[in-house]
Design a protein around this motif. Structure first.
Motif, PDB file in Angstrom:
ATOM      1  N   THR A  18       1.785 -15.768  -2.066  1.00 24.87           N
ATOM      2  CA  THR A  18       2.805 -15.693  -3.123  1.00 24.87           C
ATOM      3  C   THR A  18       3.352 -14.278  -3.262  1.00 24.87           C
ATOM      4  N   HIS A  19       2.462 -13.297  -3.233  1.00 24.46           N
ATOM      5  CA  HIS A  19       2.870 -11.893  -3.337  1.00 24.46           C
ATOM      6  C   HIS A  19       2.087 -11.066  -2.323  1.00 24.46           C
TER       7      HIS A  19
ATOM      8  N   LYS B 245       1.836  -6.207  -4.016  1.00 25.61           N
ATOM      9  CA  LYS B 245       2.408  -6.407  -5.346  1.00 25.61           C
ATOM     10  C   LYS B 245       2.000  -5.273  -6.277  1.00 25.61           C
TER      11      LYS B 245
ATOM     12  N   VAL C 267       1.350  -3.729  -9.830  1.00 25.80           N
ATOM     13  CA  VAL C 267       1.009  -4.200 -11.171  1.00 25.80           C
ATOM     14  C   VAL C 267       0.719  -2.999 -12.052  1.00 25.80           C
TER      15      VAL C 267
ATOM     16  N   VAL D  94      -0.991 -17.905  -5.467  1.00 17.15           N
ATOM     17  CA  VAL D  94      -0.924 -18.788  -6.631  1.00 17.15           C
ATOM     18  C   VAL D  94      -0.839 -20.228  -6.128  1.00 17.15           C
TER      19      VAL D  94
ATOM     20  N   VAL E 243      -4.932 -18.618  -9.720  1.00 15.22           N
ATOM     21  CA  VAL E 243      -4.561 -17.348  -9.094  1.00 15.22           C
ATOM     22  C   VAL E 243      -5.759 -16.765  -8.353  1.00 15.22           C
TER      23      VAL E 243
ATOM     24  N   TRP F 157      -2.956  -8.474 -14.205  1.00 13.98           N
ATOM     25  CA  TRP F 157      -2.250  -9.752 -14.030  1.00 13.98           C
ATOM     26  C   TRP F 157      -2.335 -10.584 -15.303  1.00 13.98           C
ATOM     27  N   GLN F 158      -3.511 -10.597 -15.908  1.00 19.14           N
ATOM     28  CA  GLN F 158      -3.707 -11.368 -17.129  1.00 19.14           C
ATOM     29  C   GLN F 158      -2.875 -10.798 -18.273  1.00 19.14           C
TER      30      GLN F 158
ATOM     31  N   GLU G 273      -0.021  -9.264 -18.043  1.00 23.63           N
ATOM     32  CA  GLU G 273       1.401  -9.502 -17.830  1.00 23.63           C
ATOM     33  C   GLU G 273       1.775 -10.978 -17.907  1.00 23.63           C
ATOM     34  N   HIS G 274       0.878 -11.850 -17.405  1.00 20.22           N
ATOM     35  CA  HIS G 274       1.238 -13.269 -17.284  1.00 20.22           C
ATOM     36  C   HIS G 274       0.484 -14.175 -18.259  1.00 20.22           C
ATOM     37  N   ASP G 275      -0.480 -13.599 -18.979  1.00 20.51           N
ATOM     38  CA  ASP G 275      -1.306 -14.383 -19.905  1.00 20.51           C
ATOM     39  C   ASP G 275      -1.990 -15.541 -19.190  1.00 20.51           C
ATOM     40  N   VAL G 276      -2.382 -15.264 -17.943  1.00 24.69           N
ATOM     41  CA  VAL G 276      -3.098 -16.247 -17.130  1.00 24.69           C
ATOM     42  C   VAL G 276      -4.308 -15.550 -16.509  1.00 24.69           C
TER      43      VAL G 276
END
Length: 366
Positions: A213-214, A217, A219, A238, A244, A274-275, A277-280
């Motif tokens: 996916t990336h 990257k 971050v 992803v 992820v 990552w969490q 920024e994406h709340d995942v």
């Protein structure tokens, strides 16, 4: 300032002479007393917009650059900087530098003393380039043969980006002023050692079965009013279900049992960012050690990510304290034998140049 042949003679405010080894503004300087520090403004000859080292084809210092010149009695050095600062944006590698030795962190990240490029780092750069570009291809072309055949192109690309890598490739070149290119024998020997890393990669993964996916990257996230964390992730996958996975390639060997957490710290930092920024939450961390052919897989728990955030904050508090006290202490260990700064280390009988607290440098808004 006076000219003498191909040299510039500069008299510092203290009255001491500083002599450049070439015709542009001072690069390597001589005849300075032990442990002195001066600031000067470097301006070009005639209409030159960049100054260049005679041993490098790439620009080194911009014209109106402030140079900090220091001498510990064994040899002076300079570094490009508008101002000495402590960057408020940390990376996992900077945190590792500080944890392993605060004095090394200071020399590398604040004083920015030039270091001879290492062959391990450049080897990793070339292998990473091949693996990054591999996923540009259709799945059926992501083969072992193609990757190994792509090494020469990746080498040429990365070498053009960093001509000083010749010092990593050819140990016979004298750092930093040797004007010679790396010998063909040294280049051939370097290239001959690279296919084995890709052979091991294709045992660990089958890149023809999935898409990345990336890749590479960037971050970044803000942890406190005066603290940011950032880095480049080798690969992020992803899944269609939203899970992820963060993947990191290492051309070194896998850590010994019991040291896995230290190796995973970098990826946990990326999982935190990552969490944020994406709340995942990141489902899986995976490190591929191409030097030994090992895979380290870890599914982080939420508490681990919280602990990493607390660890980064703790390190930042310690960095600021070291800066305010001007106390960047050496931390002797087995790693000292591979350190570039032994001649400037009190633990090795050297003298650390005087240090005064520096301001914090905050990142620009994206």
């Amino acid at each position: 300032m006076t000219m003498d042949g191909d040299r510039r003679h500069v008299t510092l405010p203290s009255g001491l002479p500083m002599i450049s080894s070439w015709g542009m503004p001072p690069l390597w300087v001589k005849k300075l007393p032990p442990v002195c520090s001066v600031m000067l403004c470097s301006r070009p000859l005639e209409s030159e917009s960049w100054t260049r080292s005679p041993a490098s084809k790439t620009p080194r210092f911009c014209t109106d650059t402030v140079l900090r010149v220091m001498d510990d009695g064994e040899g002076a050095y300079h570094a490009r900087m508008d101002e000495l600062t402590l960057k408020a944006t940390l990376s996992p590698s900077r945190i590792s530098d500080f944890n392993s030795c605060p004095l090394k962190f200071r020399y590398r990240n604040i004083d920015r003393i030039p270091e001879r490029p290492g062959i391990e780092a450049f080897r990793g750069t070339v292998v990473h380039k091949v693996l990054e570009d591999l996923f540009d291809l259709p799945r059926d072309q992501r083969t072992r043969e193609h990757a190994i055949g792509d090494l020469a192109r990746a080498f040429e690309h990365e070498f053009a980006e960093n001509p000083d890598a010749r010092f990593a490739i050819d140990s016979d070149l004298a750092w930093p002023d040797d004007p010679r290119e790396a010998s063909q024998a040294a280049i051939d020997a370097f290239l001959a050692g690279l296919p084995a890393f890709l052979e091991r990669y294709f045992v660990l993964e089958h890149p023809d079965t999935f898409d990345a996916t990336h890749r590479e990257k960037y971050v970044r996230g803000q942890l406190d009013d005066d603290l940011w964390l950032h880095g480049f992730v080798d690969r992020i996958d992803v899944a269609p279900t939203g899970e992820v996975r963060i993947v990191d390639y290492k051309t070194g060997k896998a850590p010994n049992p019991g040291f896995e957490d230290k190796a995973l710290f970098q990826l946990k930092c990326y999982a935190l960012l990552w969490q944020m920024e994406h709340d995942v939450a990141v489902r899986r961390l995976m490190m591929l050690f191409l030097g030994s052919g090992d895979r380290l897989v870890h599914d982080p728990k939420p508490v681990e990510i919280e602990q990493v955030q607390a660890q980064v904050r703790k390190v930042w508090v310690a960095m600021k304290a070291a800066n305010e006290r001007a106390a960047w202490e050496p931390k002797p260990s087995k790693l000292c034998d591979w350190c570039s700064f032994q001649s400037r280390c009190p633990a090795k009988g050297g003298v650390a140049p005087r240090f005064e607290p520096v301001p914090l440098e905050f990142p620009k808004r994206r």
